[in-house]
Design an enzyme around this catalytic site. Structure first.
Site, PDB file in Angstrom:
ATOM      1  CE  LYS A 171      -3.817   1.054  -6.510  1.00 32.97           C
ATOM      2  NZ  LYS A 171      -4.120   2.821  -7.291  1.00 32.97           N
ATOM      3  NE  ARG A 224      -6.613   1.946 -13.348  1.00 34.62           N
ATOM      4  CZ  ARG A 224      -5.806   1.768 -12.570  1.00 34.62           C
ATOM      5  NH1 ARG A 224      -5.950   0.905 -11.983  1.00 34.62           N
ATOM      6  NH2 ARG A 224      -5.659   1.391 -13.445  1.00 34.62           N
TER       7      ARG A 224
END
Ligand code: YH5
Length: 278
Positions: free
Chosen positions: A224, A258
């Site tokens: 991210k 995740r």
């Protein structure tokens, strides 16, 4: 805290952190050779992630990256459901469906998905009702402030952790009210979803505080912008940063991580687990 989470026909052991492998089925994730080639590519990726130690495969057909466009119901169904069917036919694995649409959730239930992973926490029309039709599929409720298109424009909180906790409590209550028992719920603070760089790291540092809600915690940090912007690395050069966040999240009590890079994440979590046994 529960040691097992029922995900339709499977039990997920959450005594130690489990790795959820990301399987994108958005058009930008394929060089397009048509429907069968797409399924084939997805099956190969799933097979590799399972071999690498993922215990959940998360299929997503909607891009929720900042600024991404909406996808139609028809397109999302056509992307996600054939891949779900193919994976369930070939492998004995928990499949999670990353969706906010009631129609996709309904088909996910029909085809034996184990988890509904909703970045909008079942707030869209019909979602609570649809998920309440099943009594064994698990649900991940993620926190997001704002909407994907604009969520990274100056996000503001009174108190980051309290605000996210209040949101969780409100969504847990909405689920209970419609007959979804809280033993089916997973909570996710939603890294990058309406949070500044500083807020994301503050959240990572304080994630242990959500343990008081007594539900499993999922953390999605892989590749991210909070990693890319901190380190000034582009999206394909964020592995070391992603692994660092995975270890921190697990130490903060996250039971499901995740990730894109399953093999490397499973390795670092095994090292953490061996250390924590002492
Ligand atoms: C999540 O955190 N995230 S989709 C931007 C990136 C890299 C990755 C700019 N679905 C989550 O993975 N579901 C997504 O680089 C999720 N938790 C849960 N439960 C966004 C994503 C990503 C975005």
């Amino acid at each position: 805290m529960l040691k097992n989470l029922l995900c339709s026909k499977h039990f997920l052991n959450i005594e130690f952190p489990q790795v959820m492998g990301i399987l994108n089925v958005t058009p930008d994730s394929f060089s397009d050779g048509g429907k069968f080639s797409r399924i084939d590519v997805a099956l190969k990726q799933a097979e590799q992630m399972i071999a690498d130690g993922a215990t959940i495969i998360d299929i997503g057909g909607e891009s929720t990256r900042p600024g991404a466009k909406d996808v139609s119901e028809q397109d999302e169904l056509a992307r996600v459901i054939p891949v779900l069917k193919a994976i369930k036919k070939r492998f004995n694995i928990i499949v999670s469906i990353d969706t906010s649409k009631a129609s996709v959730m309904s088909e996910a239930i029909n085809y034996d998905a184990g988890i509904i992973n909703d970045v909008r926490a079942l707030q869209n029309e019909g979602c609570l009702h649809t998920v309440a039709q099943s009594n064994d599929i698990a649900i991940c409720l993620m926190h997001m402030q704002g909407l994907p298109r604009t969520m990274q424009h100056q996000p503001q909180y009174d108190d980051l952790i309290s605000d996210i906790s209040s949101f969780f409590q409100q969504r847990i209550a909405a689920c209970q009210q419609i007959g979804i028992t809280s033993s089916r719920l997973i909570l996710d603070p939603g890294f990058g979803f309406g949070k500044s760089l500083e807020q994301n790291y503050s959240l990572l540092a304080q994630m242990h505080r959500f343990q008081s809600l007594n539900l499993p915690i999922l953390a999605g940090l892989s590749r991210k912008s909070m990693i890319g912007n901190l380190l000034n690395r582009d999206v394909n050069d964020r592995l070391a940063g992603s692994l660092a966040t995975a270890i921190i999240a697990a130490q903060q009590g996250a039971q499901i991580i995740r990730v894109h890079d399953v093999k490397e994440t499973v390795d670092v979590l095994k090292v953490l687990q061996a250390t924590n046994k002492n």
